[in-house]
Design an enzyme around this catalytic site. Structure first.
Site, mmCIF file in Angstrom:
data_model
loop_
_atom_site.group_PDB
_atom_site.id
_atom_site.type_symbol
_atom_site.label_atom_id
_atom_site.label_comp_id
_atom_site.label_asym_id
_atom_site.label_seq_id
_atom_site.Cartn_x
_atom_site.Cartn_y
_atom_site.Cartn_z
ATOM 1 C CB SER A 123 19.738 52.333 -61.001
ATOM 2 O OG SER A 123 18.782 52.896 -60.165
ATOM 3 C CE1 TYR B 160 18.199 56.687 -62.174
ATOM 4 C CE2 TYR B 160 19.995 57.618 -63.448
ATOM 5 C CZ TYR B 160 19.550 56.881 -62.391
ATOM 6 O OH TYR B 160 20.358 56.105 -61.738
ATOM 7 C CE LYS C 271 22.453 54.759 -64.499
ATOM 8 N NZ LYS C 271 23.823 54.799 -64.666
HETATM 9 C C1 WQD Z 1 14.168 58.267 -51.116
HETATM 10 C C2 WQD Z 1 13.155 58.086 -50.244
HETATM 11 C C3 WQD Z 1 11.448 59.826 -51.459
HETATM 12 C C4 WQD Z 1 13.517 63.490 -50.694
HETATM 13 C C5 WQD Z 1 16.659 57.728 -56.561
HETATM 14 C C6 WQD Z 1 17.140 57.253 -57.966
HETATM 15 C C7 WQD Z 1 17.900 56.254 -57.901
HETATM 16 C C8 WQD Z 1 19.229 56.757 -57.309
HETATM 17 C C9 WQD Z 1 18.718 57.024 -56.069
HETATM 18 C C10 WQD Z 1 20.667 57.615 -58.810
HETATM 19 C C11 WQD Z 1 11.902 58.319 -51.403
HETATM 20 C C12 WQD Z 1 11.872 60.249 -50.159
HETATM 21 C C13 WQD Z 1 13.256 62.327 -50.779
HETATM 22 C C14 WQD Z 1 12.787 64.543 -50.034
HETATM 23 C C15 WQD Z 1 11.441 62.677 -49.144
HETATM 24 N N1 WQD Z 1 19.692 57.677 -58.247
HETATM 25 N N2 WQD Z 1 12.289 61.697 -49.920
HETATM 26 N N3 WQD Z 1 11.635 63.883 -49.371
HETATM 27 O O1 WQD Z 1 14.065 58.213 -55.298
HETATM 28 O O2 WQD Z 1 14.631 56.211 -53.807
HETATM 29 O O3 WQD Z 1 16.233 56.726 -55.663
HETATM 30 O O4 WQD Z 1 17.823 58.314 -55.978
HETATM 31 O O5 WQD Z 1 21.566 56.609 -58.934
HETATM 32 O O6 WQD Z 1 18.228 55.563 -58.937
HETATM 33 O O7 WQD Z 1 15.733 56.913 -58.279
HETATM 34 O O8 WQD Z 1 15.971 58.166 -53.730
HETATM 35 O O9 WQD Z 1 16.874 59.829 -52.063
HETATM 36 O O10 WQD Z 1 15.386 60.622 -53.928
HETATM 37 O O11 WQD Z 1 14.337 59.149 -52.212
HETATM 38 O O12 WQD Z 1 10.729 62.043 -48.673
HETATM 39 O O13 WQD Z 1 13.135 65.797 -49.845
HETATM 40 O O14 WQD Z 1 12.957 59.584 -49.460
HETATM 41 O O15 WQD Z 1 9.998 59.961 -51.551
HETATM 42 O O16 WQD Z 1 11.021 57.629 -50.547
HETATM 43 P P1 WQD Z 1 15.070 57.506 -54.760
HETATM 44 P P2 WQD Z 1 15.478 59.731 -53.047
#
Ligand code: WQD
Length: 339
Positions: free
Chosen positions: A125, A150, A154
């Site tokens: 990741s 998490y 990785k």
């Molecule tokens: C994306 C953006 C949030 C939800 C994580 C893991 C990564 C991978 C993908 C596993 C961010 C914003 C999110 C919400 C929001 N996981 N957001 N409201 O955190 O970039 O990555 O998931 O493999 O390893 O770290 O993904 O989709 O959670 O967030 O504003 O209800 O959307 O703050 O900026 P992230 P995400």
């Protein structure tokens, strides 16, 4: 080729199984169904016409994993997805994450070593980079202290694999994903978040379809053009196809080092508000959202330098953000018809 896909009934795993079968490879899946549904096997068969062989057990169980490899030592390559992956949950329950993610990996590597199975593709990741100093981030960027247990599993996993490749005949490729979203065009497979989604895309589609009341946008005070955080979203099918290329690279002995790692992104960063705008355009409906405070552990902005994967793997993501959000929406609509 005979390819083992661990976590193959999961989101990225199932899409990768379909792409492997499309290239004529024989697939066997191991999954303990802790975060996926056995019906995915039928969905895969509907797409490819072939129901993959399936074994249901926990890879953290050493005896069961050893037994599997003794019965299947003709495997040409392994694509290892099976792991827990919710950032927030890992903060609340670190031991569950270290035990599950690390025990499983060590058992797989031991099984490979004992049965002379040479090739491993590992699901890593972009969280290993933390908040990169420079953007776009390339593979030589320093790995930074993980923001969550998490992310730490990785990082540790990559080190365990690297050390093992130095001390054995095992070869490995780590694929560092950015943000996988979207679903297969057939709408037979897609993301199936259990409970309240952690990730942005399923939360958007569940809000739009009425399962969730409102999307909370985590912060608009970042140092970005519109203030919301930026990520490199990549279509899950593009991601899946990169896995097929990676495992074929290994089996065909085209690797240049015993342990290689590649960023899998599009090279384009999109903010939360830009993803929402894309979704509203393709779904032709307004999304109910509000801006709230930042989420702990979030980095401000990250997107991939994809040159190494483009040049070395001959792979480039094809789908744009509108195709990604539309495919996610079509999947959500299909899920509702099955309720
Ligand atoms: C994306 C953006 C949030 C939800 C994580 C893991 C990564 C991978 C993908 C596993 C961010 C914003 C999110 C919400 C929001 N996981 N957001 N409201 O955190 O970039 O990555 O998931 O493999 O390893 O770290 O993904 O989709 O959670 O967030 O504003 O209800 O959307 O703050 O900026 P992230 P995400």
């Amino acid at each position: 080729m005979k390819i083992l896909v661990t976590g193959g009934t999961g989101y990225i795993g199932s899409h990768t199984v379909v792409e492997l079968q499309a290239k004529g490879h024989e697939v066997i899946i191991i999954d303990n169904l802790s975060n996926s549904n056995i019906n995915v096997l039928d969905a895969i068969e509907k797409i490819s016409g072939i129901k993959p062989e399936f074994e249901n057990f926990d890879l953290a169980d050493m005896a069961k994993t050893e037994d599997f490899f003794q019965r299947n030592n003709d495997i040409d390559g392994i694509i290892h997805f099976a792991a827990f992956k919710a950032v927030g949950e890992s903060v609340d329950n670190p031991l569950m994450y270290y035990r599950n993610n690390l025990y499983s990996l060590v058992n797989i590597l031991q099984g490979m070593k004992d049965n002379s199975i040479p090739n491993l593709v590992f699901s890593s990741s972009c969280t290993v980079y933390g908040q990169p100093e420079e953007l776009p981030v390339n593979e030589e960027a320093p790995v930074q202290k993980a923001e969550s247990p998490y992310g730490n599993t990785k990082q540790i996993s990559e080190e365990v694999i690297f050390d093992t490749t130095k001390a054995s005949d095992i070869k490995a490729i780590a694929l560092r994903y950015f943000n996988p979203i979207g679903a297969h065009e057939s709408t037979e497979i897609g993301e199936l978040p259990l409970g309240v989604p952690n990730n942005l895309m399923p939360f958007i589609t569940q809000t739009a379809i009425g399962i969730r009341e409102q999307l909370s946008v985590f912060g608009d005070d970042y140092n970005t053009p519109d203030g919301t955080a930026i990520r490199d979203y990549i279509h899950v099918v593009d991601l899946a196809q990169a896995h097929v290329i990676a495992v074929e690279r290994m089996v065909n002995k085209n690797m240049k080092k015993d342990f290689e790692y590649f960023n899998l992104g599009t090279g384009n960063g999109y903010s939360v508000l830009e993803v929402i705008k894309s979704f509203e355009k393709v779904s032709e409906q307004k999304l109910n959202y509000k801006i709230v405070g930042r989420r702990a552990g979030d980095v401000e902005q990250v997107w991939a330098d994809t040159n190494f994967a483009n040049d070395e793997l001959g792979w480039k993501a094809k789908k744009n953000i509108d195709e990604m959000t539309l495919s996610a929406w079509k999947w959500e609509l299909k899920l509702q018809t099955e309720k």
